[in-house]
Design an enzyme around this catalytic site. Structure first.
Site, PDB file in Angstrom:
ATOM      1  N   CYS A  53       0.818  -1.217   0.000  1.00  0.00           N
ATOM      2  CA  CYS A  53       0.000   0.000   0.000  1.00  0.00           C
ATOM      3  C   CYS A  53       0.853   1.270   0.000  1.00  0.00           C
ATOM      4  O   CYS A  53       1.670   1.465   0.903  1.00  0.00           O
ATOM      5  CB  CYS A  53      -0.902  -0.021   1.229  1.00  0.00           C
ATOM      6  SG  CYS A  53      -1.840   1.493   1.478  1.00  0.00           S
ATOM      7  N   TYR A 184      -5.356   5.554  -8.989  1.00  0.00           N
ATOM      8  CA  TYR A 184      -6.527   4.747  -8.637  1.00  0.00           C
ATOM      9  C   TYR A 184      -7.757   5.202  -9.410  1.00  0.00           C
ATOM     10  O   TYR A 184      -8.577   4.379  -9.834  1.00  0.00           O
ATOM     11  CB  TYR A 184      -6.787   4.826  -7.127  1.00  0.00           C
ATOM     12  CG  TYR A 184      -5.778   4.075  -6.313  1.00  0.00           C
ATOM     13  CD1 TYR A 184      -5.951   2.719  -6.037  1.00  0.00           C
ATOM     14  CD2 TYR A 184      -4.630   4.700  -5.832  1.00  0.00           C
ATOM     15  CE1 TYR A 184      -5.019   2.013  -5.299  1.00  0.00           C
ATOM     16  CE2 TYR A 184      -3.687   4.008  -5.091  1.00  0.00           C
ATOM     17  CZ  TYR A 184      -3.887   2.666  -4.831  1.00  0.00           C
ATOM     18  OH  TYR A 184      -2.955   1.963  -4.107  1.00  0.00           O
TER      19      TYR A 184
END
EC number: 1.8.5.7
Length: 313
Positions: A53, A184
């Site tokens: 992440c 994203y």
């Protein structure tokens, strides 16, 4: 990637139908530790993070730069995120949950609030004394780590200095919207229009950053700051992951000499280097997003990783 609804886990992908195919990130719900009187206590806090992440990566970098590894313990999630979300199930690079004994990250959230509703994300800064989530917003956790432990043995260094804050904030705002989150918004878009809305501003920002770094070593002033720390996790993943997996394929970071130089400088930093695990990150992205990559095949390349990186980084 699922969510909790009134403390009950639901395996559900992001809803883009209600937003015209656009990925809309929800705001983090736990925002403690930012008041002026907050002071860190060695051993009181625990970090839930993971090598995949980028939001957790920035926190791992700040923890390392400030030398807080012995003051703030850590648990690291498995690379694979399936029907139960992030897990601590056995696997490469996993550090089990020594605080709540969770097998799944959502159990950490329900330990803090049995009726929690929302996405289950890392990073989390957990208060061991009060047995609660202090903060789960990465941009705020790095501010906490930057200064809250200075009086109890943190390494020197202010990565959000007062004289540079307006410039750091200005760069952070653009980089977050179009690049950190922009990859994203591109990768999780479900319409062509939504994809292109994210795609072109992303590369406008990369072009702008490349120009901004001409004749400069760092983004702001003459030193490493929070602006570099927030940019780096996206850059380091870009060519190996976002370029292909998220269809951000107009150019590579390797095509930007100044950005490549910045990656190399940080990737070779003795405290930053151990926070990078590109093999783990690739396994996560390509293996955990069936709506984007149904086969789960992890690409072998790129043949020429960015400076300071290898395919096994």
């Amino acid at each position: 990637m699922g969510l909790l609804i009134d403390g009950v886990w639901r395996d559900a992908w992001y809803d883009t139908k209600s937003s015209g195919g656009r990925f809309v990130r929800k705001e983090s719900q736990y925002r403690g530790g930012l008041d002026a009187g907050f002071r860190g206590e060695p051993g009181r806090y625990h970090l839930y993070a993971g090598f995949a992440c980028p939001w957790a990566h920035r926190v791992l970098i700040m923890r390392a730069l400030k030398g807080l590894e012995e003051m703030i313990s850590v648990s690291m999630v498995n690379a694979y995120m399936g029907e139960n979300g992030w897990t601590f199930l056995p696997g490469d690079d996993v550090v089990p949950d020594s605080i709540n004994g969770a097998d799944y990250l959502y159990q950490v959230y329900t330990a803090a609030d049995p009726t929690y509703t929302g996405r289950v994300t890392i990073p989390i800064l957990w208060d061991k004394v009060e047995k609660r989530i202090l903060n789960n917003e990465s941009s705020e956790i790095i501010r906490i780590l930057n200064s809250a432990f200075d009086d109890v043995g943190a390494l020197p260094g202010d990565y959000y200095p007062a004289e540079f804050r307006p410039e750091i904030d200005r760069i952070n705002a653009r980089v977050y919207e179009t690049l950190n989150n922009g990859v994203y918004r591109s990768g999780f878009a479900t319409t062509q229009e939504a994809y292109e809305e994210a795609f072109y501003p992303l590369f406008d920002t990369l072009d702008w950053l490349e120009e901004h770094l001409t004749g400069r070593e760092w983004l702001v002033g003459d030193r490493l700051t929070e602006a570099d720390i927030r940019l780096f996790p996206t850059l380091v993943r870009f060519d190996a992951i976002y370029h292909g997996h998220f269809k951000c394929n107009l150019r590579r970071i390797a095509d930007y000499p100044n950005l490549s130089r910045l990656v190399g400088k940080l990737a070779s930093h003795e405290r930053v280097a151990p926070t990078i695990n590109l093999r783990h990150a690739k396994a996560h992205y390509y293996g955990s997003h069936p709506s984007v990559n149904p086969t789960g095949i992890v690409p072998v390349g790129p043949a020429q990783p960015l400076p300071g990186l290898t395919l096994q980084s």
